[in-house]
Design a protein around this motif. Sequence first.
Motif, PDB file in Angstrom:
ATOM      1  N   VAL A 127      35.907  46.038  36.400  1.00 20.50           N
ATOM      2  CA  VAL A 127      35.952  46.511  37.790  1.00 20.50           C
ATOM      3  C   VAL A 127      36.883  45.606  38.595  1.00 20.50           C
ATOM      4  CG1 VAL A 127      34.624  46.909  39.885  1.00 20.50           C
ATOM      5  CG2 VAL A 127      33.653  47.510  37.657  1.00 20.50           C
ATOM      6  N   GLY A 128      36.737  44.290  38.390  1.00 19.43           N
ATOM      7  CA  GLY A 128      37.626  43.338  39.055  1.00 19.43           C
ATOM      8  C   GLY A 128      39.058  43.499  38.609  1.00 19.43           C
ATOM      9  N   VAL A 129      39.248  43.755  37.305  1.00 15.96           N
ATOM     10  CA  VAL A 129      40.599  43.935  36.759  1.00 15.96           C
ATOM     11  C   VAL A 129      41.272  45.155  37.375  1.00 15.96           C
ATOM     12  CG1 VAL A 129      41.901  44.496  34.669  1.00 15.96           C
ATOM     13  CG2 VAL A 129      40.100  42.763  34.588  1.00 15.96           C
ATOM     14  N   ILE A 130      40.521  46.258  37.526  1.00  7.63           N
ATOM     15  CA  ILE A 130      41.073  47.485  38.108  1.00  7.63           C
ATOM     16  C   ILE A 130      41.624  47.213  39.503  1.00  7.63           C
ATOM     17  CG2 ILE A 130      40.446  49.755  39.015  1.00  7.63           C
ATOM     18  CD1 ILE A 130      38.462  49.965  36.657  1.00  7.63           C
ATOM     19  N   ASP A 176      36.284  22.964  31.244  1.00  6.45           N
ATOM     20  CA  ASP A 176      35.544  21.983  32.030  1.00  6.45           C
ATOM     21  C   ASP A 176      36.372  21.448  33.198  1.00  6.45           C
ATOM     22  OD1 ASP A 176      33.164  20.486  32.429  1.00  6.45           O
ATOM     23  OD2 ASP A 176      34.207  18.705  31.713  1.00  6.45           O
ATOM     24  N   LYS A 177      37.710  21.437  33.037  1.00  5.27           N
ATOM     25  CA  LYS A 177      38.592  20.943  34.084  1.00  5.27           C
ATOM     26  C   LYS A 177      39.204  22.077  34.915  1.00  5.27           C
ATOM     27  CE  LYS A 177      39.890  16.671  31.662  1.00  5.27           C
ATOM     28  NZ  LYS A 177      41.007  15.858  31.139  1.00  5.27           N
ATOM     29  N   ASN A 178      38.752  23.309  34.650  1.00  6.77           N
ATOM     30  CA  ASN A 178      39.278  24.467  35.374  1.00  6.77           C
ATOM     31  C   ASN A 178      38.990  24.336  36.872  1.00  6.77           C
ATOM     32  OD1 ASN A 178      38.785  27.379  36.541  1.00  6.77           O
ATOM     33  ND2 ASN A 178      40.131  27.634  34.781  1.00  6.77           N
ATOM     34  N   ALA A 179      40.032  24.485  37.697  1.00  9.22           N
ATOM     35  CA  ALA A 179      39.890  24.310  39.146  1.00  9.22           C
ATOM     36  C   ALA A 179      38.912  25.305  39.750  1.00  9.22           C
ATOM     37  CB  ALA A 179      41.264  24.445  39.815  1.00  9.22           C
ATOM     38  N   PHE A 219      27.542  34.738  36.305  1.00  4.07           N
ATOM     39  CA  PHE A 219      28.480  35.060  37.379  1.00  4.07           C
ATOM     40  C   PHE A 219      29.717  34.170  37.299  1.00  4.07           C
ATOM     41  CE2 PHE A 219      30.119  34.183  41.676  1.00  4.07           C
ATOM     42  CZ  PHE A 219      30.530  35.460  42.024  1.00  4.07           C
ATOM     43  N   LEU A 220      29.519  32.881  37.029  1.00  2.00           N
ATOM     44  CA  LEU A 220      30.661  31.974  36.898  1.00  2.00           C
ATOM     45  C   LEU A 220      31.571  32.417  35.756  1.00  2.00           C
ATOM     46  CD1 LEU A 220      29.135  30.203  38.920  1.00  2.00           C
ATOM     47  CD2 LEU A 220      29.720  28.217  37.514  1.00  2.00           C
ATOM     48  N   ALA A 221      30.972  32.829  34.649  1.00  2.00           N
ATOM     49  CA  ALA A 221      31.761  33.313  33.514  1.00  2.00           C
ATOM     50  C   ALA A 221      32.573  34.545  33.906  1.00  2.00           C
ATOM     51  CB  ALA A 221      30.839  33.642  32.340  1.00  2.00           C
ATOM     52  N   LEU A 222      31.948  35.444  34.684  1.00  2.00           N
ATOM     53  CA  LEU A 222      32.623  36.663  35.142  1.00  2.00           C
ATOM     54  C   LEU A 222      33.841  36.323  36.002  1.00  2.00           C
ATOM     55  CD1 LEU A 222      32.642  39.779  35.486  1.00  2.00           C
ATOM     56  CD2 LEU A 222      31.125  39.461  37.442  1.00  2.00           C
ATOM     57  N   VAL A 223      33.682  35.375  36.924  1.00  2.00           N
ATOM     58  CA  VAL A 223      34.787  34.976  37.805  1.00  2.00           C
ATOM     59  C   VAL A 223      35.922  34.361  37.004  1.00  2.00           C
ATOM     60  CG1 VAL A 223      35.475  33.437  39.683  1.00  2.00           C
ATOM     61  CG2 VAL A 223      33.301  34.664  39.811  1.00  2.00           C
ATOM     62  N   VAL A 224      35.605  33.464  36.085  1.00  2.00           N
ATOM     63  CA  VAL A 224      36.631  32.783  35.302  1.00  2.00           C
ATOM     64  C   VAL A 224      37.377  33.771  34.397  1.00  2.00           C
ATOM     65  CG1 VAL A 224      37.072  30.989  33.577  1.00  2.00           C
ATOM     66  CG2 VAL A 224      35.383  30.600  35.372  1.00  2.00           C
ATOM     67  N   ILE A 225      36.662  34.760  33.860  1.00  2.00           N
ATOM     68  CA  ILE A 225      37.307  35.786  33.028  1.00  2.00           C
ATOM     69  C   ILE A 225      38.324  36.575  33.850  1.00  2.00           C
ATOM     70  CG2 ILE A 225      36.887  38.013  31.887  1.00  2.00           C
ATOM     71  CD1 ILE A 225      34.298  36.787  30.768  1.00  2.00           C
ATOM     72  N   ASN A 226      37.965  36.921  35.089  1.00  2.00           N
ATOM     73  CA  ASN A 226      38.899  37.661  35.944  1.00  2.00           C
ATOM     74  C   ASN A 226      40.106  36.812  36.333  1.00  2.00           C
ATOM     75  OD1 ASN A 226      38.068  40.547  36.962  1.00  2.00           O
ATOM     76  ND2 ASN A 226      36.173  39.424  36.725  1.00  2.00           N
ATOM     77  N   VAL A 227      39.891  35.526  36.568  1.00  2.00           N
ATOM     78  CA  VAL A 227      41.012  34.632  36.867  1.00  2.00           C
ATOM     79  C   VAL A 227      41.930  34.527  35.647  1.00  2.00           C
ATOM     80  CG1 VAL A 227      41.659  32.248  37.394  1.00  2.00           C
ATOM     81  CG2 VAL A 227      39.758  33.317  38.606  1.00  2.00           C
TER      82      VAL A 227
END
Length: 336
Positions: A127-130, A176-179, A219-227
Motif C-alpha cells: 500500500v505504501g509502495v503504491i 542497527d545503524k539505519n537512520a 510497524f518499525l519493520a514495515l517502515v524500514v521496508i518501505n524506505v
Amino acid sequence: MPEFLLMEWLGKPVWMWTAFLSLVVFLLAFDLGVLNRKDKELGVKESLLLSAFYIGIATIFGAYIWWSFETGLLVTEDGTHAGISYFTGFFIEKSLSIDNVFVISLIFSYFAIPRKYQYRALVWGIVGVIILRGIMIAVGAALVQEYAWMLYLFGAFLIATGIKMLLVPESEPNIDKNAMVRFLRKHMRVTNSLHDQRFFVREPDAKTGRIVTWATPLFLALVVINVADLIFAVDSVPAIFAITTDTFVVYTANIMAILGLRALYFALAAMVHRFHYLKYALALVLAFIGGKIFWNQLVGKLDPTISLGVTFALIAGGVVYSLWKTKDEEEETVAG
C-alpha cells in the motif's frame, strides 16, 4: 460513462486509472481478507502457486495493454509500443526486486518477525509502495516533460549504476545503524516485543501510568521496508523511464511486478543466495537501457522488440547461470 471518467489525468482517461487501481485494491483485499485471513506461515509450494497467479494476472493485464495499443484504444505519450514497453519494464522491475528479497529478509530477522506475520506486513507494505512509487513516477514524468535533457541524465545514471554493480562488491546493510530506525526509536514509544500482527497497541506508560499508544517492532519493520523500496526505486524508475515516458505504462509495470513479489518472497528468501550472479546480468541490462537513450538520439530509434529481446535474454541468462553455478553449493547444503 460519466463525463469525469473521460477526463484526462497524467495523460490517460480517469477511467483507465480507476480500473487499474480497482484491480490492485481487489487483489490486496483478496490477499488480506481471503488468503491471509488467519496468520500462518506461507509454505514454498503455496508461495510459488500464489506467485504464478500474480504473474498470470500481470501477463493478462499486459496482453490487454498490448491489445489496447494495437486497436488504438491506448495511445502512448511518446509513441512507443505500450505492450512491448510494459513487458520490458515488468521484466526489469521483477528482476531488480529480487535484490529486495535479501534486504527484506535481513529486516525481518533484525526485528525478529516470525514468518507467520511477515506476509501481512508485506501486504500492507505494498500500500505504501503504491503511493510512494506513484509520487516518484509523477515527479519523474513531470521532469521529463518539462526538461527533455533529464532523459540523458537518467541514461548516464543507469550506465554508472550498471558499472558500479559490476565492479563494486556487495555489502550487507547494517540495519542497527539505519537512520530511520534510530529516528523512530527516539521519537516513538516502541514495545520490546511483538503483539501478534498488530502495528500499534494501547499500553500503560512506564513513567505516568496513563494508557498510551505504542508502536510494535512489526510497524518499525514495515517502515524500514518501505524506505528500502524507495532506495531501490531510484534504480528501477529511471530504468523504465528510459524505455518509455508514458506515465500509465511506467506505473502499471512497476506495480504489477511488485504485487507478486510478496508471494514470491517466501520461496526466494531461503534460496536468494543462488541468484548471486543475476546481479551482473542486471548490471548489463541497466547499462544497455541507459545506452539506448543516447543511441536513440544520436543514431536512430532502436527497435523496441530488440530492447525487449536483449532485456529478457540477459535476465534469463543471469537466472540460469546463477542456478547452474550455485548448484554444487546447494547440493552440499542439502547433504550437510
